[in-house]
Design an enzyme around this catalytic site. Structure first.
Site, PDB file in Angstrom:
ATOM      1  N   ASP A 101       0.811  -1.222   0.000  1.00  0.00           N
ATOM      2  CA  ASP A 101       0.000   0.000   0.000  1.00  0.00           C
ATOM      3  C   ASP A 101       0.841   1.268   0.000  1.00  0.00           C
ATOM      4  OD1 ASP A 101      -2.194  -1.686   0.093  1.00  0.00           O
ATOM      5  OD2 ASP A 101      -2.406  -1.542   2.265  1.00  0.00           O
ATOM      6  N   GLU A 102       2.109   1.145  -0.382  1.00  0.00           N
ATOM      7  CA  GLU A 102       2.982   2.313  -0.367  1.00  0.00           C
ATOM      8  C   GLU A 102       3.393   2.748  -1.769  1.00  0.00           C
ATOM      9  OE1 GLU A 102       3.721   4.036   2.193  1.00  0.00           O
ATOM     10  OE2 GLU A 102       3.448   2.760   3.951  1.00  0.00           O
TER      11      GLU A 102
END
Lengths: 283, 283, 283, 283
Positions: free
Chosen positions: C228-229
């Site tokens: 999720d980065e």
């Protein structure tokens, strides 16, 4: 399920809420959600929607209806009592543009639109395969200015046969006759591809392009005999810019049309809408 | 500051971007931002906005303008060259409703609207104290149907005296004559309190209430001689519901009006807008 | 079709736009649309997207590529040349929640997502019938922590076989290994069901409910090895309120997720996105 | 004015609405607006807000309060009775960034924020002239980590002296001690410049820029002793893109911050908010 809903319209005067809530308490019903609105506390119209939970509701339906009549008579209410477990039955009318139909079926499949959809009617056959892949009967009834009366007779017969509660015009491009409209009064939901009252009538995207607007929109409303003039249920818009040609407006518009129509259908389906004159109260 | 901007309109044909970017390279200018748009690559209109950084711009202004003329003539361009360090001078016209004026001055004080505001004119005196608290001259010129020509003469003289570049009608409720409009052609920005073309003319909120819309809006546009028909710069809307009376629509509308007007004024001030026919290209 | 696109990243210095636009003019190409951005005109990074129309493009592809290399070398550009007539080929990965898959196929059927979708892969079989009703091959590959390497090998082989350009994780709930990610670097688009960086990781709606937020959101991003980065492509939100339980957040969230994912996929498909570090430039 | 409001929190059980509405009917009060919410009809928490009109309210206040106690005791309610004619008194705390203060005073001047604002306190003197131009007392109390206790003592004394009901932290950059917070429990409204829980703490715009988000936001919440962790009242966002530098995020953020804070302050002022655990119910 033991969930029910009451919709009420009457003249505003003190004591309505007290009477209704007492009635529910007396019938062991617990109020889950309640909304009300008054156009004017002094001699205005009063509107109310109550959602309640009542143990053993299935066996008490008739009694609840009978007992509520006394209150309704006293306050001269127009009212409706709905039982959530009795799903509403919707028929979708569609023409050649299928995006609104697809959105409705998508939400229905997701379980986000909890209704029955036992019938799709179209004046073209484009949607046939798609609709039938959901196991829903599709009926092709050619309709045009020329055969309107005859087509509508066939449609009304089907709606009756399938026990339809309300009709969704999902970009159905035909005008309905007063006869049809009155048969499903306040139960025909249309989507118009502009933010009404701008661009009433045909070709709204072309006209929006001509005018150079920076927003396009869509409007869902109940159908009346005045074209695009019925009570508005929901509207929304999308930002466009100078790069967008008519085709782009249509493409972007499709996204707004389908979300606006689905919201309106869901609200109708959840008994959230009361029509008052040419407006809607949406609880 | 060494920042400049060029706005270009001409017939589209190959080689425009190459010619303009070569010109800038030759003058040691670096392109910071560039936007373009063509209504149709084959025989359409071409629009371009270029922002550039040019060392020693102050001393080269005249030369840049002179040299660009050759290109402009070749491509038959309409064009304007702006130097960012020369702040535009805006006059605000206001009547009794002050929210748009207040928003403009708030953004101006914040440093978020980088222009000079040397003059506020009003047909009432309500804003006097507020305007003067910012150190801005306020001139009260009573204006009505009766004395329109005379009032405008006085206004035009002031605009000339204060060296005004553009005029903002911040809920100034008077109609301007063709004479005034042509003196500031494409330099008068109005805010209309509806999402045009819905509710052209007077009392849009009352009519929006009557129609039962679920969105109210505001539109900022350049003023032409056709009331509320000028090129739209920006529009926005706000959701309302059945509870909102006319007064609530106005209250909510004020919030939309002021944000829409300020965006339009900022874009005009940053040379982002090219008028084309009755539309705007906003880069 | 004679439409092409160039994406460029290089150090900013004067003359880039001039060189590229001259190149296109020399090859009889007309610039249709052009966007550029520089992180800093002095020694920053420069990004550009140009869309052009070039008569007889089909026969000149090889020559265009060859000739552009000279410019690219001179300015040390990273660059890509795309031909619009060569549709990109997307594979969709899906798990048990099908709303994002459905939206993608709906837009694809509408003709609003112009790509090829020759393959859907899932670790469950729920979507099989739906996908196949569109005539698209569906492959069920059970995947879990335990068999990840083996499942991915099978997936990669299929992606190769079907000549896939990019992968869309349409609520595919499995983590991908660095090996897989590097095979489709900057070509895997994920949808995360929160407005990142809020609620990274599992169960974002439950945590949003706990925190009592008034907005829920969704984020589409390129997949990297940091969960999720990755570089964010698009985000959007929907207003919720105290009445909404976790189930309602999910229901509302599905609407945001699908629109955000589709926008990201369309932009990727139209070559509008350049990744720079851990961010995206979206033209 | 004869308008009053009751806010209620208690365990949900049948009969609450009936009891309260009967009480109002018995006191000749007409219900104007009523909202309710239950976390769970079976053993959950019940929340209610009722707005009513009661002839001769001024003379019946004491009696209403006394009589309602019986019901409140019976249902073990937490409750508050407000009289709309008694305007709430707000103190605004501000530091060097004045946009939120200006928005509050703008809405207050418009008549769109109906409260009294008898006091502005700041740890800098920047706002002095502006505040005093509205005829509002401005007190400069230097505050920093070092003199916090002493500064707060002075502040609390002023709040007491001016009979302040609630405090608005309009970008006041100091942390408050538990002592101060407990003195105005659930009556201190802060604006944080991010969509919480993203970017808790200092420099949210710098971190948003680093992460490459496509939305920035602002959150208004009640202050507790956990920094930026108090019950959220309202949030909103604004779209940004890759062109926006940190300064642009701040500029755009100011517009969101001021609208979010003003909405929260209006809702608090209209008795629309009930705090429950670390969340808010906003009617």
């Amino acid at each position: 399920k033991n969930r029910g809903r009451i919709l009420i319209t009457c003249e505003d005067r003190p004591g309505i809420v007290a009477a209704v809530s007492e009635f529910l308490t007396d019938h062991e019903a617990n109020i889950i959600d309640s909304s009300q609105y008054s156009t004017n506390p002094e001699g205005g119209k009063f509107f109310m929607r109550i959602e309640f939970e009542c143990p053993g509701l299935q066996d008490r339906k008739a009694q609840l209806e009978r007992d509520f009549k006394a209150i309704a008579t006293n306050f001269q209410m127009e009212w409706k009592l709905f039982f959530v477990s009795e799903l509403k039955r919707a028929a979708i009318f569609v023409s050649k543009e299928l995006h609104c139909l697809r959105e409705l079926l998508l939400e229905w499949e997701n379980g986000d639109l909890v209704a029955e959809i036992p019938l799709v009617i179209s004046n073209h056959s484009d949607a046939k395969e798609y609709v039938e892949s959901f196991g829903i009967p599709f009926v092709h009834i050619p309709a045009s200015k020329e055969n309107r009366a005859q087509a509508e007779q066939q449609q009304l017969q089907l709606l009756d046969e399938y026990n339809i509660d309300f009709v969704v015009l999902a970009r159905y491009m035909q005008i309905l006759t007063p006869n049809f409209v009155s048969s499903f009064n306040q139960n025909i939901i249309n989507i118009h591809h502009s933010f009404l009252p701008a661009f009433v009538g045909a070709k709204p995207y072309d006209r929006a392009f001509e005018r150079g607007v920076k927003l396009i929109g869509a409007t869902s409303h109940y159908v009346t005999n005045d074209l695009d003039e019925g009570p508005i249920i929901e509207q929304d818009i999308k930002r466009v810019n100078h790069r967008d040609q008519v085709e782009d407006l249509k493409k972007n518009g499709r996204i707004v049309e389908r979300s606006v129509l689905v919201r309106a259908v869901k609200w109708h389906n959840e008994d959230r809408i009361i029509v008052h004159g040419n407006k809607t109260v949406v609880f």
